[in-house]
Write a protein that holds these residues in place. Structure first.
Motif, PDB file in Angstrom:
ATOM      1  N   CYS A  68     -35.004  32.485 -58.740  1.00  0.00           N
ATOM      2  CA  CYS A  68     -35.013  32.079 -57.337  1.00  0.00           C
ATOM      3  C   CYS A  68     -34.814  30.573 -57.240  1.00  0.00           C
ATOM      4  O   CYS A  68     -35.558  29.810 -57.848  1.00  0.00           O
ATOM      5  N   HIS A 117     -40.911  33.261 -58.335  1.00  0.00           N
ATOM      6  CA  HIS A 117     -40.197  34.506 -57.998  1.00  0.00           C
ATOM      7  C   HIS A 117     -39.312  34.994 -59.134  1.00  0.00           C
ATOM      8  O   HIS A 117     -38.626  35.995 -58.985  1.00  0.00           O
ATOM      9  N   CYS A 162     -38.672  36.447 -49.244  1.00  0.00           N
ATOM     10  CA  CYS A 162     -38.036  35.182 -49.616  1.00  0.00           C
ATOM     11  C   CYS A 162     -36.529  35.322 -49.406  1.00  0.00           C
ATOM     12  O   CYS A 162     -35.878  36.092 -50.108  1.00  0.00           O
ATOM     13  N   SER A 206     -34.239  33.344 -50.204  1.00  0.00           N
ATOM     14  CA  SER A 206     -33.446  32.775 -51.305  1.00  0.00           C
ATOM     15  C   SER A 206     -33.167  33.783 -52.412  1.00  0.00           C
ATOM     16  O   SER A 206     -32.137  33.721 -53.075  1.00  0.00           O
ATOM     17  N   CYS A 207     -34.106  34.692 -52.637  1.00  0.00           N
ATOM     18  CA  CYS A 207     -33.907  35.652 -53.735  1.00  0.00           C
ATOM     19  C   CYS A 207     -34.139  37.090 -53.287  1.00  0.00           C
ATOM     20  O   CYS A 207     -34.162  38.012 -54.112  1.00  0.00           O
TER      21      CYS A 207
HETATM   22 ZN   LIG Z   1     -37.501  33.629 -53.904  1.00  0.00          ZN
END
Ligand SMILES: [Zn+2]
Length: 225
Positions: free
Chosen positions: A33, A39, A130, A132-133
């Protein structure tokens, strides 16, 4: 539709019978991540299963420590003869841990049937996301009797409910056949008897478990592909 039409199919609960991954022969995607180091996690399995079996004989159903479900040739033929839907199979490389004998041919059961996202009445709620990931964590299931919303069910004999990707649900038809044929190695329970031990659920994407095209078809509109 009546909830009792559906069943959960799990391993027998005997840990000593679970198959182990041959880690050195398998490859796992790594999720890194960009926003949060915490993460980082293992993602999609990139290779077919390679496993070591305890004992020196196999049952009709086998399970890994990660809840992957394996069946023998005989069981696969029965599934095909009955015309069951909602699954594909992948090849499995298997050996016995403590014996030189070769296990019978095994197949990994990949469930492609679908009954939607666990409804709010089940108590399963998205509690962490999240962007982002795509990490998604859900609260535990408090009311397993409310897990399956029949109006979201695609009619498959084998299916999953998001985010419970490692829980195989089956129709009455499959449950009846497993009992009639006295197949070993699987326990069939009412979904209401499932116990999640208060654990959080989820963490992955649908494409980690379902074939690519099917995962995209279902998962893209829901943002879980
Ligand atoms: Zn993440």
């Amino acid at each position: 539709m009546d909830q009792q039409k559906f069943w959960s199919m799990r391993d027998t609960g005997t840990l000593s019978k679970l198959a182990e991954w041959a880690h050195d022969e398998m490859e796992l995607e790594k999720v890194i991540c960009p926003a949060n180091k915490g993460h980082q996690r293992g993602g999609k399995r990139l290779t077919d299963l390679s496993i070591a079996l305890p004992g020196n004989r196999t049952q009709d159903f086998l399970w890994t420590w990660l809840s992957e479900c394996l069946v023998t040739d005989r069981v696969l033929e029965m599934f095909k003869a009955e015309g069951f839907t909602g699954f594909e199979v992948k090849t499995v490389k298997a050996k016995y841990k403590r014996s030189k004998h070769t296990p019978p041919r095994l197949w990994e059961l990949v469930v492609t049937g679908w009954a939607g996202i666990a409804p709010p009445e089940s108590g399963v709620q998205l509690i962490k996301y999240c962007p982002s990931c795509s990490l998604r964590k859900y609260s535990t299931c408090l009311h397993p009797d409310k897990l399956i919303d029949a109006s979201k069910w695609d009619g498959s004999d084998f299916f999953i409910v998001w985010p419970l990707v490692s829980y195989v649900f089956i129709t009455d038809r499959v449950a009846e056949m497993i009992c009639r044929q006295r197949l070993s190695g699987a326990i069939i329970k009412s979904p209401s008897e499932l116990d999640f031990g208060g654990h959080m659920l989820g963490g992955g994407r649908l494409s980690w478990w379902m074939p690519e095209a099917r995962a995209r078809e279902i998962g893209e509109p829901l943002g879980i592909y």
